[in-house]
Design a protein around this motif. Structure first.
Motif, PDB file in Angstrom:
ATOM      1  N   GLU A  91      -6.232   7.087  -1.911  1.00  0.00           N
ATOM      2  CA  GLU A  91      -6.438   5.797  -1.244  1.00  0.00           C
ATOM      3  C   GLU A  91      -7.113   4.805  -2.190  1.00  0.00           C
ATOM      4  OE1 GLU A  91      -4.797   5.136   1.290  1.00  0.00           O
ATOM      5  OE2 GLU A  91      -4.284   7.206   1.734  1.00  0.00           O
TER       6      GLU A  91
ATOM      7  N   HIS B  87       1.770   4.670  -2.650  1.00  0.00           N
ATOM      8  CA  HIS B  87       1.886   6.109  -2.359  1.00  0.00           C
ATOM      9  C   HIS B  87       3.248   6.643  -2.795  1.00  0.00           C
ATOM     10  CE1 HIS B  87      -1.945   6.522  -0.514  1.00  0.00           C
ATOM     11  NE2 HIS B  87      -1.675   5.753   0.532  1.00  0.00           N
TER      12      HIS B  87
ATOM     13  N   ALA C 184      -4.151   3.505  -4.109  1.00  0.00           N
ATOM     14  CA  ALA C 184      -3.274   2.658  -3.291  1.00  0.00           C
ATOM     15  C   ALA C 184      -3.961   1.342  -2.915  1.00  0.00           C
ATOM     16  CB  ALA C 184      -2.846   3.403  -2.029  1.00  0.00           C
TER      17      ALA C 184
ATOM     18  N   TYR D  82     -11.912   0.675   2.019  1.00  0.00           N
ATOM     19  CA  TYR D  82     -10.994   1.766   2.352  1.00  0.00           C
ATOM     20  C   TYR D  82     -10.724   2.643   1.124  1.00  0.00           C
ATOM     21  CZ  TYR D  82      -7.271   4.467   4.423  1.00  0.00           C
ATOM     22  OH  TYR D  82      -6.524   5.511   4.875  1.00  0.00           O
TER      23      TYR D  82
ATOM     24  N   HIS E 198       0.835  -1.204   0.000  1.00  0.00           N
ATOM     25  CA  HIS E 198       0.000   0.000   0.000  1.00  0.00           C
ATOM     26  C   HIS E 198       0.878   1.265   0.000  1.00  0.00           C
ATOM     27  CE1 HIS E 198      -3.765   2.207   1.119  1.00  0.00           C
ATOM     28  NE2 HIS E 198      -2.884   3.059   1.609  1.00  0.00           N
ATOM     29  N   GLU E 199       1.901   1.274   0.849  1.00  0.00           N
ATOM     30  CA  GLU E 199       2.772   2.466   0.923  1.00  0.00           C
ATOM     31  C   GLU E 199       3.655   2.591  -0.320  1.00  0.00           C
ATOM     32  OE1 GLU E 199       2.050   4.739   3.050  1.00  0.00           O
ATOM     33  OE2 GLU E 199       0.700   3.406   4.149  1.00  0.00           O
TER      34      GLU E 199
HETATM   35 ZN   LIG Z   1      -2.894   5.072   2.042  1.00  0.00          ZN
END
Ligand SMILES: [Zn+2]
Length: 226
Positions: A190, A106, A193, A183, A102-103
Motif C-alpha cells: 500500500e 497493484h 500504491a 494510507y 491505485h489499482e
Molecule cells: Zn491498495
C-alpha cells in the motif's frame, strides 16, 4: 474537434461500455450498474488515464468493471486477475481516477516486482517510517503490538487499528510529512500504491519530499519500457 474516437465512445457509451485506448491495446470499461452520482464523467476519466499513465504500465489491465460488487466488501476498488473492479458508489470523477490509478499500481507489482522490491531499499524506507509512526502513536496513547509495525504485509488488524481506532483524520494530522498520505502506512504494497497514486495525480514533489526511495522507484518505472 470531433474525431472518430469520440464517435466510437459515444455510441459505445449508450451500451454502458467505454474504452481506454493505448498504443497496443484497448481496455474496455463495462458499466454493470450505473454510477449513482451525476458528478462522474467517464469521458474525462478516460482522457485523464490516457494522458497521465504511460502505456507500458497498463499492460496488466484487461478490463475495468463498474458496479455494485459485494466482493469489494466496503472497498472502493480492487485488482483481481487482470481486471479492476470499481464501485458504482464513487462520488466524483476524481475519486474514480484516484482508485483506478491505485489499482494500476497493484497490477504492475508482479511484472516489476524485482525493480520495486528486490533490493530491500523500499522496505527499509517503509520500516523506518513505521518505526516513527509507532513512536508518534505510542506517545498519543494509541498502543499496538510492535509485531504489527515490523510486519510489511497487510493485516486486517493493523488496517483496522489505523482506520477505526486512530482514524484517518487524526492520523493525517499526526503523520504530516511522514507519508504521502497515511494510507501508505498500511503495508509495504500500500506504501507503493499510495505513492504511485500521488505521483500520477500531480503530487510527485510530495512523494519526493516524504519518500525519496519510493519516488525514485516510481520514477524508474515511468521511464522503463516493458
Ligand atoms: Zn491498495
Amino acid at each position: 474537434m470531433h474525431t472518430n474516437m469520440d464517435y466510437i465512445r459515444e455510441s459505445a457509451s449508450k451500451r454502458g461500455e467505454y474504452y481506454i485506448h493505448s498504443q497496443f491495446d484497448t481496455i474496455p470499461i463495462l458499466i454493470k450498474d450505473p454510477f449513482m452520482s451525476d458528478e462522474v464523467n467517464m469521458e474525462e476519466f478516460i482522457d485523464e488515464i490516457e494522458t497521465r499513465i504511460p502505456r507500458h504500465l497498463l499492460q496488466n489491465i484487461e478490463i475495468i468493471y463498474v458496479g455494485d460488487f459485494p466482493d469489494l466488501d466496503g472497498r472502493n476498488a480492487a485488482y483481481v486477475d487482470g481486471a479492476i473492479y470499481i464501485t458504482n458508489k464513487e462520488p466524483t470523477t476524481h475519486d474514480i481516477l484516484e482508485n483506478v490509478i491505485h489499482e494500476i499500481a497493484h497490477s504492475i507489482e508482479s511484472t516489476y516486482g524485482t525493480q520495486i522490491y528486490s533490493d530491500n531499499k523500499l522496505q527499509n524506507e517503509f520500516l523506518g517510517k513505521r518505526e516513527k509512526l509507532k513512536a508518534i502513536l505510542d506517545a498519543q496513547g494509541y498502543e499496538f503490538p510492535e509485531e504489527y509495525y515490523i510486519n510489511t504485509e497487510y493485516t486486517r488488524a493493523f488496517d483496522e487499528f489505523l482506520s477505526d481506532r486512530v482514524g484517518y483524520p487524526t492520523l493525517l494530522s499526526l503523520t504530516m510529512g511522514l507519508f504521502a498520505s497515511p494510507y501508505g502506512a498500511t503495508s509495504l504494497r500500500e506504501y507503493f500504491a499510495n505513492g504511485f497514486e500521488k505521483f500520477y495525480l500531480g503530487e510527485p514533489r510530495l512523494v519526493k519530499e516524504t519518500s525519496p526511495v519510493l519516488y525514485n522507484t516510481i520514477a524508474r518505472l515511468y521511464t522503463e519500457s516493458a
